[in-house]
Design an enzyme around this catalytic site. Structure first.
Site, PDB file in Angstrom:
ATOM      1  N   MET A   1      72.656 -79.275 170.500  1.00 17.43           N
ATOM      2  CA  MET A   1      73.999 -79.238 171.042  1.00 17.43           C
ATOM      3  C   MET A   1      74.425 -77.792 171.168  1.00 17.43           C
ATOM      4  O   MET A   1      74.062 -76.964 170.346  1.00 17.43           O
ATOM      5  CB  MET A   1      74.957 -80.014 170.148  1.00 17.43           C
ATOM      6  CG  MET A   1      76.314 -80.324 170.795  1.00 17.43           C
ATOM      7  SD  MET A   1      77.508 -79.004 170.671  1.00 17.43           S
ATOM      8  CE  MET A   1      77.834 -78.972 168.922  1.00 17.43           C
ATOM      9  N   CYS A   2      75.204 -77.502 172.195  1.00 19.34           N
ATOM     10  CA  CYS A   2      75.532 -76.112 172.476  1.00 19.34           C
ATOM     11  C   CYS A   2      76.932 -75.983 173.045  1.00 19.34           C
ATOM     12  O   CYS A   2      77.525 -76.940 173.531  1.00 19.34           O
ATOM     13  CB  CYS A   2      74.547 -75.520 173.478  1.00 19.34           C
ATOM     14  SG  CYS A   2      72.820 -75.655 172.996  1.00 19.34           S
ATOM     15  N   GLY A   3      77.416 -74.750 172.988  1.00 12.72           N
ATOM     16  CA  GLY A   3      78.581 -74.362 173.758  1.00 12.72           C
ATOM     17  C   GLY A   3      78.091 -73.510 174.904  1.00 12.72           C
ATOM     18  O   GLY A   3      77.436 -72.482 174.671  1.00 12.72           O
ATOM     19  N   ASN A  77      73.297 -78.273 177.394  1.00 13.33           N
ATOM     20  CA  ASN A  77      73.951 -78.899 176.248  1.00 13.33           C
ATOM     21  C   ASN A  77      73.625 -80.383 176.319  1.00 13.33           C
ATOM     22  O   ASN A  77      74.383 -81.177 176.895  1.00 13.33           O
ATOM     23  CB  ASN A  77      75.469 -78.680 176.300  1.00 13.33           C
ATOM     24  CG  ASN A  77      76.187 -79.394 175.171  1.00 13.33           C
ATOM     25  OD1 ASN A  77      75.609 -79.654 174.116  1.00 13.33           O
ATOM     26  ND2 ASN A  77      77.448 -79.738 175.396  1.00 13.33           N
TER      27      ASN A  77
END
Length: 618
Positions: A1-3, A77
């Protein structure tokens, strides 16, 4: 998961890089790696600024943005849970980028994303063609916002979450519709001084022409209408971008049979439910268990686990469940127990907001509503300010889980929130995560999910309560069950007024709008803690299976509350060994945790929330 974030300037002016480096909301989503990348293209009239913040979950840690030898840039993401092969030692971001870089035409890009099973939002800069591709998965399980700044810099922005800002245009963010893929022609946009977007919608039904706007959904029609002097959106051909799930079965039965008046008056709720089960019901429920179990398995095993020599009770949990003790969270807990390594704890995150009544009083017969029919439940004579309905059902559910698997370490985390802390956190932080959503319902559920997924609470240990902080990086949530299986009161209203036709209309609408009503918001508030939200009930295989069934085999609203809604799930619960929780009526989160009772009780869920408006101005 990412921003993930990308900003494009078409005015030949530099963007303030600090807005990428100092975006705390993005950094909190990806605590393990933060990087920025700038691509200057003065000869073509645009500059691109990319920012990636990574939560490490799978394979080797892979900093983002990724860039290949041809100058392509990728921000991802998402999670690959199927459709494209990923080995246990691989990183799915690298796998997706390799596939994208090998795409030689647009049809290959569409075909690639049509294969992906799992949640995703992405930004892909295709250097040789000066294209910026972006989009969200079919259900919109990952957040992606856009903003068009019509100022001197003429900046086009994409981001997982809005920035922490009190600037006048900080509220201009809108969610990118989960309606297909988008392509921005950067070179053309620079020349025309207008952002040129092509929208490629999901192809869901072969018989519907994609160019017929009148046949597109409401959300899709709005996309075409958002053209302005700054933004021009055209509809593209995307016959290769096929939807990952089958259409809803809209078959209607010849007649409605009322089953609950056939000798059930003296039965307990569980006995009544068992009496209704036919071979067909049982077969469907067993099929659902098998498919849903695989969905849970993918979501609890696709993450990094550290070897530890500590005792089981002292080991860190990797998986948590937003847990009310209701049927959705109970089934997720049972299935997670089947797949999470036996020595590993599972966290049950249970949130409660302080009730106004402070004096001890008798408990109402509220948990469950048909508890007099389900057998004897032990209830305390008095309760504290935090013994809200979801706390009581949660404790009851914990005992059921312990009975099913006494050897598992179940960490029932009691998360208690005061009015003061709610108001402070909302004003200074949560309000920015909820943007662009702003209703009373968004405030209630968004705040409740934020506190629950943060996981700071109390845990029973050796007959005493001790402070506890959640260690899980993956949070399972039951969203999607009510939407597909008629769990909300509005479904019963529609059925009572318009029969199965009305119910099917409502169910068809549920998944169409779940992206902008729920999922982007939930991803933003859960991701804010450096945790990843995972939605087993929205797994593509689960949705396809449920869509294939006639509606009366999934839900029977001629039956009373606690039995008829989500009927197939209640039968599955019995098959899994659950009893009391299998007949608990649906209770909305905002009422179960009592956040809806803390402040203005006279509001409507759809009203604009004055508390969020006030917070955004402070």
């Amino acid at each position: 998961m990412c921003g993930i974030c990308c900003m494009v300037s078409f005015a030949g002016c530099s963007i303030d890089r600090s807005c990428l480096q100092d975006n705390e909301n993005l950094r909190r989503r990806g605590p393990n790696s933060s990087h920025q990348l700038i691509r200057h293209n003065p000869s073509h009239g645009y500059d691109c600024y990319f920012s990636g913040h990574v939560l490490h979950l799978r394979g080797p840690l892979t900093p983002q943005p990724l860039e290949d030898k041809n100058g392509n840039v990728f921000l991802w993401n998402g999670e690959l849970f199927g459709g494209i092969e990923v080995q246990s030692a691989d990183n799915d971001t690298q796998i997706m980028f390799q596939h994208l870089s090998s795409c030689d035409d647009e049809s290959n890009i569409f075909s690639l994303f049509a294969k992906v099973k799992g949640p995703w939002a992405f930004i892909y800069y295709q250097a040789n063609r000066h294209y910026l591709w972006f989009g969200r998965d079919f259900f919109g399980r990952r957040s992606l916002l856009w903003k068009f700044s019509d100022n001197l810099d003429k900046v086009f922005s994409l981001s997982s979450v809005s920035e922490c800002s009190s600037e006048p245009d900080s509220d201009d963010w809108q969610e990118v519709p989960a309606s297909g893929l988008f392509k921005c022609d950067l070179q053309s946009s620079a020349k025309l001084k207008c952002i040129e977007l092509t929208w490629y919608p999901w192809k869901t039904a072969p018989e519907i022409p994609l160019t017929d706007e009148s046949l597109l959904g409401q959300e899709q029609s709005q996309i075409l209408k958002c053209s302005s002097t700054l933004v021009h959106i055209v509809l593209g051909e995307s016959k290769w971008l096929t939807a990952p799930v089958t259409p809803l079965n809209k078959q209607i039965p010849g007649e409605i049979t009322n089953l609950h008046n056939t000798g059930s008056q003296n039965k307990t709720a569980v006995e009544h439910l068992r009496m209704l089960i036919t071979d067909r019901h049982k077969t469907n429920a067993q099929s659902l268990i098998k498919i849903l179990s695989e969905a849970v398995k993918r979501r609890v095993l696709c993450l990094q686990r550290e070897c530890s020599l500590m005792a089981d009770s002292e080991k860190n949990a990797n998986v948590a469940i937003l847990f009310s003790g209701g049927i959705d969270s109970m089934i997720l807990a049972v299935l997670a127990d089947h797949h999470v390594p036996p020595e590993e704890p599972i966290e049950l995150l249970n949130v409660a907001f302080m009730m106004k009544e402070q004096k001890p009083r008798k408990l109402k017969k509220r948990v469950p509503e048909c508890s007099s029919q389900t057998g004897n439940l032990e209830r305390p004579t008095v309760y504290s300010q935090y013994d809200v309905p979801d706390r009581i059902t949660g404790r009851s559910g914990l005992e059921e889980l312990k009975a099913l698997n006494p050897s598992r370490t179940w960490k029932f985390v009691e998360i208690n929130v005061t009015l003061q802390e709610l108001q402070e956190r909302r004003q200074h932080h949560i309000c920015t995560l909820l943007r662009p959503l702003s209703t009373v319902l968004d405030d209630s559920i968004g705040c409740a999910v934020w506190f629950a997924s943060r996981g700071i609470g109390m845990l029973a240990s050796n007959d005493e309560m001790k402070p506890y902080v959640s260690t899980a990086k993956v949070v399972l949530t039951g969203i999607g069950a009510d939407e597909q299986l008629g769990g909300y009161s509005r479904h019963r209203v529609r059925f009572n007024n318009l029969g199965y036709e009305g119910l099917l209309e409502e169910l068809a609408m549920e998944l169409d709008r779940i992206a902008y009503r729920n999922l982007g918001r939930d991803d933003r508030v859960i991701g804010d803690h450096g945790k990843e939200a995972r939605f087993p009930f929205l797994d593509e295989d689960v949705v396809t299976f449920l869509n294939s069934l006639p509606v009366w085999e999934k839900t029977d609203l001629t039956l009373p509350r606690g039995i008829g809604e989500k009927l197939i799930l209640r039968i599955a619960a019995l098959e899994l060994g659950l009893n009391v929780s299998s007949v608990l009526p649906k209770r909305a989160m905002q009422f179960g945790c009592r956040i809806a009772k803390m402040e203005n009780c006279n509001e409507k869920a759809s009203d604009a929330c004055s508390r969020l408006m006030a917070s955004s101005k402070d």
